[in-house]
Scaffold this motif. Structure first.
Motif, PDB file in Angstrom:
ATOM      1  N   TRP A   1       0.835  -1.198   0.000  1.00  0.00           N
ATOM      2  CA  TRP A   1       0.000   0.000   0.000  1.00  0.00           C
ATOM      3  C   TRP A   1       0.869   1.247   0.000  1.00  0.00           C
ATOM      4  CZ3 TRP A   1       0.472  -3.587   3.799  1.00  0.00           C
ATOM      5  CH2 TRP A   1       1.168  -3.205   4.939  1.00  0.00           C
ATOM      6  N   GLN A   2       0.265   2.367  -0.372  1.00  0.00           N
ATOM      7  CA  GLN A   2       0.918   3.679  -0.333  1.00  0.00           C
ATOM      8  C   GLN A   2       0.801   4.216   1.090  1.00  0.00           C
ATOM      9  OE1 GLN A   2       2.224   5.369  -3.203  1.00  0.00           O
ATOM     10  NE2 GLN A   2       3.105   6.732  -1.687  1.00  0.00           N
ATOM     11  N   ASN A   3       1.898   4.737   1.632  1.00  0.00           N
ATOM     12  CA  ASN A   3       1.822   5.394   2.933  1.00  0.00           C
ATOM     13  C   ASN A   3       0.922   6.613   2.820  1.00  0.00           C
ATOM     14  OD1 ASN A   3       3.620   3.637   4.220  1.00  0.00           O
ATOM     15  ND2 ASN A   3       5.388   4.815   3.537  1.00  0.00           N
ATOM     16  N   CYS A   4       0.000   6.758   3.736  1.00  0.00           N
ATOM     17  CA  CYS A   4      -0.894   7.911   3.706  1.00  0.00           C
ATOM     18  C   CYS A   4      -0.102   9.180   3.994  1.00  0.00           C
ATOM     19  CB  CYS A   4      -2.019   7.727   4.721  1.00  0.00           C
ATOM     20  SG  CYS A   4      -3.231   6.524   4.151  1.00  0.00           S
ATOM     21  N   GLY A   5      -0.550  10.289   3.405  1.00  0.00           N
ATOM     22  CA  GLY A   5       0.096  11.573   3.602  1.00  0.00           C
ATOM     23  C   GLY A   5      -0.089  12.475   2.403  1.00  0.00           C
ATOM     24  N   VAL A   6       0.649  13.561   2.415  1.00  0.00           N
ATOM     25  CA  VAL A   6       0.582  14.584   1.373  1.00  0.00           C
ATOM     26  C   VAL A   6       1.809  14.422   0.474  1.00  0.00           C
ATOM     27  CG1 VAL A   6       0.627  17.069   0.927  1.00  0.00           C
ATOM     28  CG2 VAL A   6      -0.698  16.157   2.860  1.00  0.00           C
ATOM     29  N   TYR A   7       1.566  14.382  -0.829  1.00  0.00           N
ATOM     30  CA  TYR A   7       2.629  14.179  -1.817  1.00  0.00           C
ATOM     31  C   TYR A   7       2.616  15.315  -2.833  1.00  0.00           C
ATOM     32  CZ  TYR A   7       2.999   9.450   0.020  1.00  0.00           C
ATOM     33  OH  TYR A   7       3.191   8.373   0.849  1.00  0.00           O
ATOM     34  N   SER A   8       3.818  15.683  -3.294  1.00  0.00           N
ATOM     35  CA  SER A   8       3.927  16.730  -4.314  1.00  0.00           C
ATOM     36  C   SER A   8       4.086  16.146  -5.709  1.00  0.00           C
ATOM     37  CB  SER A   8       5.099  17.655  -3.986  1.00  0.00           C
ATOM     38  OG  SER A   8       6.302  16.913  -3.932  1.00  0.00           O
ATOM     39  N   GLN A   9       4.201  14.826  -5.809  1.00  0.00           N
ATOM     40  CA  GLN A   9       4.333  14.137  -7.091  1.00  0.00           C
ATOM     41  C   GLN A   9       3.204  13.120  -7.238  1.00  0.00           C
ATOM     42  OE1 GLN A   9       6.749  14.865  -9.440  1.00  0.00           O
ATOM     43  NE2 GLN A   9       7.231  16.541  -8.046  1.00  0.00           N
ATOM     44  N   PRO A  10       2.837  12.768  -8.478  1.00  0.00           N
ATOM     45  CA  PRO A  10       1.802  11.748  -8.680  1.00  0.00           C
ATOM     46  C   PRO A  10       2.210  10.414  -8.035  1.00  0.00           C
ATOM     47  CG  PRO A  10       2.215  12.929 -10.722  1.00  0.00           C
ATOM     48  CD  PRO A  10       3.291  13.358  -9.752  1.00  0.00           C
ATOM     49  N   LEU A  11       1.222   9.661  -7.623  1.00  0.00           N
ATOM     50  CA  LEU A  11       1.433   8.356  -6.996  1.00  0.00           C
ATOM     51  C   LEU A  11       1.152   7.244  -7.994  1.00  0.00           C
ATOM     52  CD1 LEU A  11      -0.484   9.008  -3.636  1.00  0.00           C
ATOM     53  CD2 LEU A  11       1.954   9.386  -4.150  1.00  0.00           C
ATOM     54  N   TYR A  12       1.669   6.075  -7.704  1.00  0.00           N
ATOM     55  CA  TYR A  12       1.315   4.903  -8.492  1.00  0.00           C
ATOM     56  C   TYR A  12      -0.091   4.461  -8.096  1.00  0.00           C
ATOM     57  CZ  TYR A  12       6.247   4.445  -9.759  1.00  0.00           C
ATOM     58  OH  TYR A  12       7.511   4.664 -10.248  1.00  0.00           O
ATOM     59  N   ASN A  13      -0.954   4.326  -9.090  1.00  0.00           N
ATOM     60  CA  ASN A  13      -2.333   3.887  -8.830  1.00  0.00           C
ATOM     61  C   ASN A  13      -2.366   2.597  -8.007  1.00  0.00           C
ATOM     62  OD1 ASN A  13      -3.517   5.963 -10.337  1.00  0.00           O
ATOM     63  ND2 ASN A  13      -3.499   4.760 -12.217  1.00  0.00           N
ATOM     64  N   GLU A  14      -1.500   1.673  -8.357  1.00  0.00           N
ATOM     65  CA  GLU A  14      -1.541   0.332  -7.777  1.00  0.00           C
ATOM     66  C   GLU A  14      -1.310   0.329  -6.268  1.00  0.00           C
ATOM     67  OE1 GLU A  14      -0.627   0.335 -12.053  1.00  0.00           O
ATOM     68  OE2 GLU A  14       0.346   1.351 -10.371  1.00  0.00           O
ATOM     69  N   TYR A  15      -0.505   1.272  -5.769  1.00  0.00           N
ATOM     70  CA  TYR A  15      -0.268   1.382  -4.328  1.00  0.00           C
ATOM     71  C   TYR A  15      -1.397   2.168  -3.653  1.00  0.00           C
ATOM     72  CZ  TYR A  15       4.493  -0.081  -5.542  1.00  0.00           C
ATOM     73  OH  TYR A  15       5.580  -0.771  -6.019  1.00  0.00           O
ATOM     74  N   ALA A  16      -1.822   3.243  -4.292  1.00  0.00           N
ATOM     75  CA  ALA A  16      -2.887   4.075  -3.717  1.00  0.00           C
ATOM     76  C   ALA A  16      -4.198   3.294  -3.599  1.00  0.00           C
ATOM     77  CB  ALA A  16      -3.084   5.333  -4.557  1.00  0.00           C
ATOM     78  N   VAL A  17      -4.497   2.454  -4.580  1.00  0.00           N
ATOM     79  CA  VAL A  17      -5.725   1.654  -4.516  1.00  0.00           C
ATOM     80  C   VAL A  17      -5.669   0.719  -3.305  1.00  0.00           C
ATOM     81  CG1 VAL A  17      -7.086  -0.140  -5.681  1.00  0.00           C
ATOM     82  CG2 VAL A  17      -6.287   1.846  -6.964  1.00  0.00           C
ATOM     83  N   HIS A  18      -4.501   0.163  -3.030  1.00  0.00           N
ATOM     84  CA  HIS A  18      -4.387  -0.703  -1.848  1.00  0.00           C
ATOM     85  C   HIS A  18      -4.663   0.096  -0.575  1.00  0.00           C
ATOM     86  CE1 HIS A  18      -2.209  -4.405   0.003  1.00  0.00           C
ATOM     87  NE2 HIS A  18      -3.198  -3.986   0.775  1.00  0.00           N
ATOM     88  N   SER A  19      -4.202   1.335  -0.495  1.00  0.00           N
ATOM     89  CA  SER A  19      -4.493   2.183   0.665  1.00  0.00           C
ATOM     90  C   SER A  19      -5.990   2.427   0.801  1.00  0.00           C
ATOM     91  CB  SER A  19      -3.748   3.516   0.553  1.00  0.00           C
ATOM     92  OG  SER A  19      -2.359   3.307   0.571  1.00  0.00           O
ATOM     93  N   MET A  20      -6.677   2.611  -0.323  1.00  0.00           N
ATOM     94  CA  MET A  20      -8.131   2.796  -0.269  1.00  0.00           C
ATOM     95  C   MET A  20      -8.810   1.533   0.255  1.00  0.00           C
ATOM     96  SD  MET A  20      -9.110   5.247  -3.502  1.00  0.00           S
ATOM     97  CE  MET A  20      -8.432   4.218  -4.786  1.00  0.00           C
ATOM     98  N   GLU A  21      -8.264   0.375  -0.090  1.00  0.00           N
ATOM     99  CA  GLU A  21      -8.811  -0.872   0.439  1.00  0.00           C
ATOM    100  C   GLU A  21      -8.711  -0.893   1.965  1.00  0.00           C
ATOM    101  OE1 GLU A  21      -8.442  -5.517  -0.819  1.00  0.00           O
ATOM    102  OE2 GLU A  21      -6.569  -4.520  -0.264  1.00  0.00           O
ATOM    103  N   HIS A  22      -7.696  -0.212   2.500  1.00  0.00           N
ATOM    104  CA  HIS A  22      -7.502  -0.120   3.947  1.00  0.00           C
ATOM    105  C   HIS A  22      -8.347   0.978   4.591  1.00  0.00           C
ATOM    106  CE1 HIS A  22      -3.253  -2.183   3.980  1.00  0.00           C
ATOM    107  NE2 HIS A  22      -4.190  -2.920   3.390  1.00  0.00           N
TER     108      HIS A  22
END
Length: 169
Positions: free
Chosen positions: A60-81
């Motif tokens: 999963w993607q670590n939650c927080g504020v990012y200044s660059q685009p994220l990989y969908n595949e990690y962010a979707v896992h965070s949403m699952e959480h």
């Protein structure tokens, strides 16, 4: 008003409220159904832009504020959480980005990042739900966060949103 007339009116009132989103609905909300736990590797294609669920990386993607685009595949896992991912067009002005940062400040299950080629200036996504808005001060963003951050639609609500991929700004 007599009881018969009231009984006939109630279904019409209920249909009207449902069509308008009800008293607690979010105007423009789109919902989707995805099975959980579908871990895959590599780059994936999603039906929504940005995604609102589906297959995802095992990390999963670590939650927080990012200044660059994220990989969908990690962010979707965070949403699952149970995370809410707020994305914005990269050309959004600094004051509007600051307003979004303030909105997510103190919320441990949120992601905020720019996202190229968004269909609207700001999109809020959670597992199985999404709303698109034109302005960062749109009250639907807070309503969406309140409903979906660690909300009932998250298949693995409460699972980690840290200890995964990425470092925030």
């Amino acid at each position: 008003m007599n009881r018969t007339r009231l009984t006939l009116l109630l279904p019409a009132v209920a249909l009207t409220l449902a069509a308008c989103g009800g008293s607690k609905g979010i105007e423009g909300l789109q919902t989707f159904t995805y099975p959980a736990g579908d871990h895959r590797s590599g780059s994936l294609v999603y039906a929504e832009n940005p995604p609102a669920g589906g297959p995802h990386n095992a990390v999963w993607q670590n939650c927080g504020v990012y200044s660059q685009p994220l990989y969908n595949e990690y962010a979707v896992h965070s949403m699952e959480h149970g995370a809410v991912w707020i994305t914005y067009r990269p050309d959004l002005d600094a004051a509007s980005v600051d307003q979004l940062k303030t909105l997510v400040d103190g919320r441990p299950y949120t992601l905020l990042s720019p996202y190229p080629n968004l269909p609207s200036p700001v999109v809020a996504s959670a597992w199985g739900a999404q709303v698109k808005v034109d302005k960062t001060d749109d009250s639907r963003l807070k309503t969406f966060l309140d409903k979906y951050e660690q909300g009932a639609t998250a298949p693995e609500r409460g699972a980690a949103c840290s200890g995964g991929y990425g470092g925030t700004q």
